[in-house]
Scaffold this motif. Structure first.
Motif, PDB file in Angstrom:
ATOM      1  N   ASP A 143       0.865  -1.187   0.000  1.00  0.00           N
ATOM      2  CA  ASP A 143       0.000   0.000   0.000  1.00  0.00           C
ATOM      3  C   ASP A 143       0.896   1.230   0.000  1.00  0.00           C
ATOM      4  O   ASP A 143       1.437   1.604   1.037  1.00  0.00           O
ATOM      5  CB  ASP A 143      -0.910  -0.026   1.230  1.00  0.00           C
ATOM      6  N   SER A 145       0.402   4.525  -0.176  1.00  0.00           N
ATOM      7  CA  SER A 145       0.029   5.637   0.701  1.00  0.00           C
ATOM      8  C   SER A 145      -0.033   5.219   2.154  1.00  0.00           C
ATOM      9  O   SER A 145       0.092   6.058   3.058  1.00  0.00           O
ATOM     10  CB  SER A 145      -1.332   6.201   0.280  1.00  0.00           C
ATOM     11  N   GLY A 146      -0.240   3.932   2.393  1.00  0.00           N
ATOM     12  CA  GLY A 146      -0.313   3.435   3.763  1.00  0.00           C
ATOM     13  C   GLY A 146      -1.602   3.755   4.471  1.00  0.00           C
ATOM     14  O   GLY A 146      -1.708   3.561   5.683  1.00  0.00           O
ATOM     15  N   GLY A 147      -2.628   4.199   3.725  1.00  0.00           N
ATOM     16  CA  GLY A 147      -3.883   4.574   4.370  1.00  0.00           C
ATOM     17  C   GLY A 147      -5.110   3.927   3.767  1.00  0.00           C
ATOM     18  O   GLY A 147      -6.233   4.344   4.070  1.00  0.00           O
ATOM     19  N   THR A 180       5.598   0.050   1.214  1.00  0.00           N
ATOM     20  CA  THR A 180       4.860   1.299   1.318  1.00  0.00           C
ATOM     21  C   THR A 180       5.823   2.470   1.171  1.00  0.00           C
ATOM     22  O   THR A 180       7.047   2.299   1.199  1.00  0.00           O
ATOM     23  CB  THR A 180       4.133   1.368   2.682  1.00  0.00           C
ATOM     24  N   ASP A 181       5.256   3.657   0.979  1.00  0.00           N
ATOM     25  CA  ASP A 181       6.086   4.862   0.877  1.00  0.00           C
ATOM     26  C   ASP A 181       6.771   5.144   2.212  1.00  0.00           C
ATOM     27  O   ASP A 181       6.174   4.947   3.279  1.00  0.00           O
ATOM     28  CB  ASP A 181       5.226   6.075   0.506  1.00  0.00           C
ATOM     29  N   SER A 184       4.971   6.733   5.580  1.00  0.00           N
ATOM     30  CA  SER A 184       3.516   6.552   5.583  1.00  0.00           C
ATOM     31  C   SER A 184       3.066   5.974   6.924  1.00  0.00           C
ATOM     32  O   SER A 184       3.870   5.414   7.676  1.00  0.00           O
ATOM     33  CB  SER A 184       3.096   5.615   4.449  1.00  0.00           C
ATOM     34  N   GLY A 202       8.500   6.905  -3.899  1.00  0.00           N
ATOM     35  CA  GLY A 202       7.510   7.945  -3.677  1.00  0.00           C
ATOM     36  C   GLY A 202       7.150   8.746  -4.914  1.00  0.00           C
ATOM     37  O   GLY A 202       6.164   9.487  -4.902  1.00  0.00           O
TER      38      GLY A 202
END
Length: 562
Positions: A143, A145-147, A180-181, A184, A202
């Motif tokens: 993921d 964005s991590g969200g 992930t980025d 994040s 990123g």
């Protein structure tokens, strides 16, 4: 048969363009060359899509350099894969959405490595993955964005399942790898838990990240050769700056020019490439990149060159993956050669289609790197999840407009007026598709257990050809995967789609630890959130709810073949 008029071969790939297509795209191609697009794009010029898109483009062009930048990844991934095998972890499960799921799946299928891809919230599909041997399972959470609420839910579900199996502490940490980025929320959570952490680039959006850690890590951990994919892509890189003998530029010119003259559907068929899953990744890349501001190219992935929906049509451009000039595989049901065929190794095809899609977006005048209408469905999903007293009872208690055995029909009265059975409902939907439009089937079901749902695409395409003077293109997508594939096009592209959504009862549910909803409730919120977004832009949409999934799908098939 039409004469083959242009074959552009370089960098290990070949794009064949037949007949009048060359005439349609010749002016566009000349303009792209005179504007210096090949060199500007290959050098990462952010102004190619206009001033409004430039700020985002400046942060999203890192994919052009991935064949070189990612060369350090294979050794790192091989090290992680070796450590996982030493720990007895030889079953890899991927939790991700969009390109972070579709690219790894395409690679795993092409390379024949076992990888369980979960870009779903269906409790039956997820439950089957949970029923596997957890002590042998490595979960890759991807993921950028991590969200993402869906990926977060799957991570929580597996954490709880590992805990219930007695896997905790340092042992638990070995069962997770996170992509992930940097910085994040997911990166912070992974660091705190001691999980393996692989940084995503990123400056690359998810659908352009096939050659980054997002695309390469899951199947590399399952045993695929990441270095070989990068080498295939690297062979194409020098070609991308060329104004001529540039297959990616030629393909992008055709896609853009075709849409400008009304051929805005791209029927995609496998024709001997051996790259199973590539069509689904192309669908995601092209639809989500181009489908906005009332414009776009809608990929229609069909089952083969002889499938319903691959016949020549005024609004359809046909492409065969893998076929070369003169191959029988390049011909559809009519015996006529498809206008386009593309062949080449998978790593090069990733880069080819990314470049071509970016070029097509310049031709269409849209930003290839945003997805504004995906957010609308996500906002609706979040609002439904915040509703008081739970979602599922509210959704399921709605009174259907019609009940046909195991199938409930939920639709505005004007869409089912006069229909007394499923055949009437489905034929009415097909009749509602305007000239130049399409019908989208969206199945919020289990991809394996309810695989028969995918057969509805061909059945509806064949039925449409029989009941209409002009056949209607029919797409099929699994929900919630489709929210990140054709979902952007559905709301942001040309507003000529008609929509058939499938939901179904589930004898099993899975709680999401730390959240006030289950996977079943999340799945329904995603389905209803998207349905609300479609209806908010005035699109005709019918939901069929299957009280019994297998029996309901059988009844639908019978309604289309009887």
């Amino acid at each position: 048969m039409p004469t083959v008029t242009a074959v552009v071969t370089a960098g290990g790939v070949s794009v064949t363009i037949r007949g009048a297509v060359v005439d349609e795209s010749e002016t566009i191609l000349s303009r792209l060359v005179s504007d210096g697009v090949p060199r500007s794009l290959s050098s990462g010029h952010a102004g190619l899509w206009g001033p409004d898109a430039a700020p985002e483009a400046s942060r999203r062009l890192g994919w052009l350099r991935l064949p070189g930048r990612s060369r350090v990844l294979p050794a790192r991934l091989a090290e992680l894969a070796g450590a996982a095998r030493d720990a007895g972890l030889d079953r890899v499960v991927l939790a991700g959405v969009g390109g972070a799921a579709l690219a790894p799946e395409a690679i795993a299928r092409a390379r024949g490595v076992p990888l369980t891809v979960l870009d779903t919230t269906d409790p039956l599909e997820v439950g089957r993955a949970l029923d596997g041997d957890l002590r042998r399972t490595l979960v890759v959470v991807a993921d950028p964005s991590g969200g993402d609420v869906q990926t977060d839910a799957l991570r929580r579900v597996f954490q709880a399942a590992f805990g219930a199996a007695g896997i905790a502490g340092a042992d638990l940490a070995r069962h997770f790898a996170v992509v992930t980025d940097p910085g994040s929320p997911l990166a912070e959570a992974a660091g705190a838990a001691g999980y393996r952490l692989l940084p995503a680039p990123g400056d690359v959006g998810g659908r352009y990240a096939a050659l980054s850690a997002l695309g390469l890590a899951p199947e590399a951990l399952a045993g695929a050769d990441a270095a070989g994919l990068l080498a295939e892509a690297a062979e194409l890189v020098p070609v991308l700056a060329q104004p001529y003998e540039n297959p990616a530029l030629a393909l992008g010119a055709v896609l853009g020019a075709s849409a400008l003259v009304g051929r805005d559907k791209l029927a995609v068929a496998e024709g001997g490439s051996g790259l199973r899953g590539l069509g689904g990744w192309i669908e995601h890349l092209v639809a989500e990149s181009t489908g906005k501001d009332g414009r776009g190219v809608l990929p229609v992935v069909v089952e083969g060159v002889d499938a319903p929906g691959f016949e020549p049509a005024d609004d359809v451009r046909r492409v065969v993956l893998g076929a070369r000039p003169g191959d029988a595989a390049a011909r559809g049901p009519s015996g006529e050669d498809a206008a386009l065929s593309v062949s080449g190794p998978l790593g090069a095809q990733f880069l080819l289609w990314q470049y071509a899609t970016a070029v097509a977006c310049r031709v269409l005048g849209v930003n290839p790197f945003d997805q504004p209408d995906v957010r609308a469905s996500e906002r609706n999903t979040a609002a439904l999840l915040r509703a008081e007293e739970g979602l599922a009872p509210t959704v399921i208690s709605r009174v259907p407009a019609l009940v046909c055995g195991e199938v409930e029909v939920h639709a505005p009265e004007e869409l089912v007026r006069g229909a007394t059975d499923l055949t009437g409902v489905l034929e009415g939907l097909l009749e509602a598709v305007p000239d130049g439009g399409y019908l989208a089937v969206m199945a919020y079901l289990d991809r394996e257990g309810d695989a028969a749902a995918a057969d509805l695409r061909g059945l509806l395409a064949a039925r449409g050809a029989a009941v209409r003077k002009r056949p209607a293109p029919v797409t099929f997508g699994w929900g919630p995967r489709l929210l990140h594939t054709t979902g952007q096009y559905h709301k942001g592209g040309p507003q000529n789609g008609v929509f058939l959504q499938l939901t179904g009862e589930s004898p099993r549910d899975v709680a999401v630890p730390g959240r006030p909803y289950s996977l079943r409730e999340l799945q329904l919120a995603q389905a209803f959130g998207d349905l609300r977004a479609l209806r908010s832009v005035g699109r005709p949409a019918v939901r069929l709810h299957l009280r019994d999934r297998a029996a309901g799908l059988a009844r639908l098939a019978a309604a289309l073949t009887g």
